[in-house]
Design an enzyme around this catalytic site. Sequence first.
Site, PDB file in Angstrom:
ATOM      1  N   TYR A  61      87.168  58.518 111.067  1.00  0.00           N
ATOM      2  CA  TYR A  61      87.388  59.046 112.420  1.00  0.00           C
ATOM      3  C   TYR A  61      86.340  60.105 112.762  1.00  0.00           C
ATOM      4  O   TYR A  61      85.681  60.034 113.797  1.00  0.00           O
ATOM      5  CB  TYR A  61      88.798  59.620 112.521  1.00  0.00           C
ATOM      6  CG  TYR A  61      89.142  60.175 113.881  1.00  0.00           C
ATOM      7  CD1 TYR A  61      89.377  59.332 114.951  1.00  0.00           C
ATOM      8  CD2 TYR A  61      89.244  61.545 114.085  1.00  0.00           C
ATOM      9  CE1 TYR A  61      89.700  59.834 116.211  1.00  0.00           C
ATOM     10  CE2 TYR A  61      89.574  62.051 115.333  1.00  0.00           C
ATOM     11  CZ  TYR A  61      89.795  61.194 116.388  1.00  0.00           C
ATOM     12  OH  TYR A  61      90.108  61.702 117.620  1.00  0.00           O
ATOM     13  N   LYS A  65      83.276  59.845 115.564  1.00  0.00           N
ATOM     14  CA  LYS A  65      83.225  60.771 116.701  1.00  0.00           C
ATOM     15  C   LYS A  65      81.935  61.602 116.681  1.00  0.00           C
ATOM     16  O   LYS A  65      81.393  61.939 117.744  1.00  0.00           O
ATOM     17  CB  LYS A  65      84.457  61.681 116.717  1.00  0.00           C
ATOM     18  CG  LYS A  65      85.733  60.963 117.110  1.00  0.00           C
ATOM     19  CD  LYS A  65      85.683  60.508 118.557  1.00  0.00           C
ATOM     20  CE  LYS A  65      87.044  60.121 119.085  1.00  0.00           C
ATOM     21  NZ  LYS A  65      87.051  59.958 120.544  1.00  0.00           N
ATOM     22  N   THR A  96      99.967  63.891 122.109  1.00  0.00           N
ATOM     23  CA  THR A  96      99.746  62.468 122.388  1.00  0.00           C
ATOM     24  C   THR A  96     100.248  61.642 121.206  1.00  0.00           C
ATOM     25  O   THR A  96     100.555  62.184 120.140  1.00  0.00           O
ATOM     26  CB  THR A  96      98.243  62.174 122.592  1.00  0.00           C
ATOM     27  OG1 THR A  96      97.551  62.496 121.379  1.00  0.00           O
ATOM     28  CG2 THR A  96      97.674  62.956 123.763  1.00  0.00           C
TER      29      THR A  96
END
Length: 174
Positions: A61, A65, A96
């Site tokens: 991840y 990014k 979220t």
Amino acid sequence: MATPRLLADISEEEWDQHYLVNLKAPVFLTKLLLPHLKNGGRVLNISTGLAHAPMSAMSAYGVSKAALYMLKEYCNVELKDQEIVFASAMPGVVDTPIQEHLRSYDTARFPAAEVFHGFLQRGELLQPATAAKFLSWLLLEVDDEKFTKADWDIYDASHHNSWAKLGEVKHRKA
């Protein structure tokens, strides 16, 4: 996409999935939009603190990014003559589904899940509307030169008075 996995345990398919979602999709969506962005268009990529500060089991991840951040840098060089500008923003620890997903992992398998549990327990999750306000301000109000600089961080208090009400953004302790 953010699936925690130690580098030693990640499959090639899992690694590729992070790149498909976090880098390839933004690249080719942007490419499709380029004809519509000429002469004043803006692209705002969504970043994360994990692009700048590593956390165990978050390499796929974070690296994907970080690559997205560098894409912004390259696009600002390559598309400057078309008056298209690119920025990157870290909207913070937002309430979220990704936060819920990261909290769902057993801490024996993903010890950093405790960090994500802590954000929730301490009431440090930002509401999506707060992040949206910050991102809208960046897209609509910040001049091109400032827009393209660095990786905008919602927790940087130097710009809060431009978009947020006092007390609306809590400072996260990490």
